[in-house]
Design a protein around this motif. Structure first.
Motif, mmCIF file in Angstrom:
data_model
loop_
_atom_site.group_PDB
_atom_site.id
_atom_site.type_symbol
_atom_site.label_atom_id
_atom_site.label_comp_id
_atom_site.label_asym_id
_atom_site.label_seq_id
_atom_site.Cartn_x
_atom_site.Cartn_y
_atom_site.Cartn_z
ATOM 1 N N LEU A 24 15.978 -75.254 -42.579
ATOM 2 C CA LEU A 24 15.743 -76.271 -43.081
ATOM 3 C C LEU A 24 14.034 -76.442 -43.631
ATOM 4 N N GLY A 25 13.315 -75.970 -42.811
ATOM 5 C CA GLY A 25 12.463 -75.559 -42.959
ATOM 6 C C GLY A 25 11.417 -74.073 -44.194
ATOM 7 N N TRP A 26 12.666 -73.777 -44.609
ATOM 8 C CA TRP A 26 12.545 -73.569 -46.172
ATOM 9 C C TRP A 26 12.715 -74.182 -47.302
ATOM 10 N N VAL A 27 13.620 -75.290 -47.211
ATOM 11 C CA VAL A 27 14.432 -75.552 -48.260
ATOM 12 C C VAL A 27 13.863 -76.934 -48.622
ATOM 13 N N VAL A 28 13.253 -77.999 -46.937
ATOM 14 C CA VAL A 28 12.449 -78.700 -47.186
ATOM 15 C C VAL A 28 10.723 -78.506 -48.245
ATOM 16 N N PRO A 29 10.234 -77.972 -47.695
ATOM 17 C CA PRO A 29 8.668 -77.924 -49.085
ATOM 18 C C PRO A 29 9.396 -77.079 -50.187
ATOM 19 N N VAL A 30 10.737 -76.667 -50.468
ATOM 20 C CA VAL A 30 10.785 -76.445 -51.395
ATOM 21 C C VAL A 30 11.052 -78.060 -52.030
ATOM 22 N N LEU A 31 11.746 -78.406 -51.713
ATOM 23 C CA LEU A 31 12.400 -79.868 -52.335
ATOM 24 C C LEU A 31 11.423 -80.903 -52.252
ATOM 25 N N LEU A 79 12.346 -89.949 -47.616
ATOM 26 C CA LEU A 79 13.062 -89.509 -46.859
ATOM 27 C C LEU A 79 13.083 -87.910 -46.674
ATOM 28 N N LEU A 80 12.614 -87.466 -47.560
ATOM 29 C CA LEU A 80 12.028 -85.118 -47.430
ATOM 30 C C LEU A 80 11.090 -85.535 -46.289
ATOM 31 N N LEU A 81 10.322 -86.029 -46.521
ATOM 32 C CA LEU A 81 9.130 -86.391 -45.090
ATOM 33 C C LEU A 81 9.566 -86.395 -44.254
ATOM 34 N N ALA A 82 10.272 -87.483 -43.687
ATOM 35 C CA ALA A 82 11.063 -87.865 -42.668
ATOM 36 C C ALA A 82 11.727 -86.745 -42.399
ATOM 37 N N LEU A 83 12.542 -85.493 -43.063
ATOM 38 C CA LEU A 83 13.562 -84.968 -42.190
ATOM 39 C C LEU A 83 12.963 -84.005 -42.092
ATOM 40 N N GLN A 84 11.357 -83.744 -42.126
ATOM 41 C CA GLN A 84 10.909 -82.249 -42.349
ATOM 42 C C GLN A 84 10.012 -83.564 -41.058
ATOM 43 N N ILE A 85 9.581 -83.867 -40.871
ATOM 44 C CA ILE A 85 9.355 -84.656 -38.945
ATOM 45 C C ILE A 85 10.375 -84.316 -38.317
ATOM 46 N N ALA A 86 11.648 -84.787 -38.917
ATOM 47 C CA ALA A 86 12.579 -84.806 -37.633
ATOM 48 C C ALA A 86 13.147 -83.067 -37.126
ATOM 49 N N THR A 87 12.694 -82.508 -38.605
ATOM 50 C CA THR A 87 13.580 -81.224 -37.448
ATOM 51 C C THR A 87 11.925 -80.470 -36.750
ATOM 52 N N THR A 88 11.456 -81.386 -37.182
ATOM 53 C CA THR A 88 9.801 -80.715 -35.954
ATOM 54 C C THR A 88 10.770 -81.047 -34.838
ATOM 55 N N VAL A 89 10.727 -82.603 -34.392
ATOM 56 C CA VAL A 89 11.103 -83.266 -33.327
ATOM 57 C C VAL A 89 12.669 -82.671 -32.914
ATOM 58 N N PHE A 90 13.530 -82.723 -33.344
ATOM 59 C CA PHE A 90 14.303 -81.924 -32.773
ATOM 60 C C PHE A 90 14.164 -80.473 -31.934
ATOM 61 N N THR A 91 13.884 -79.955 -32.910
ATOM 62 C CA THR A 91 13.292 -78.418 -32.279
ATOM 63 C C THR A 91 12.541 -78.398 -31.154
#
Length: 103
Positions: A24-31, A79-91
């Motif tokens: 996810l850390g690699w895919v989200v910025p590319v997306l 939504l992609l920005l929310a996913l990036q933020i959510a992965t940080t919170v989840f981690t």
């Protein structure tokens, strides 16, 4: 809501979650880059189509298409920005907790 709560060690959690977070850390910025570039090109194309429309029906149709494209573009981007933020919170949450609910 029947289930069990399992306590895992931090090492076991990292073994399970780290590969997913790495992907996810690699895919989200590319997306974000791809969506940004494709959305900008599409909005420019629709803007030109709107400007070149001669008939009132074509003008209105192009206007609606442009409006819908901008709404979709913004929605996907948010939504992609929310996913990036959510992965940080989840981690962060996983590093502080070692319980998993299994159904």
């Amino acid at each position: 809501m029947n289930g069990i709560i399992v306590q895992l060690s931090q090492q076991e959690l990292q073994t399970i979650v780290k590969p997913l977070m790495d992907v996810l850390g690699w895919v989200v910025p590319v997306l974000l880059g791809v969506v940004g570039a494709a959305g900008a090109i599409w909005v420019i194309f629709l803007g030109v189509k709107f400007a070149r429309a001669e008939e009132p029906q074509d003008h209105e149709k192009a206007k609606n298409n442009l409006k819908n494209a901008i709404i979709g573009y913004v929605l996907i981007f948010v939504l992609l920005l929310a996913l990036q933020i959510a992965t940080t919170v989840f981690t962060d949450w996983l590093s502080n907790n070692s319980y998993i609910f299994i159904r």
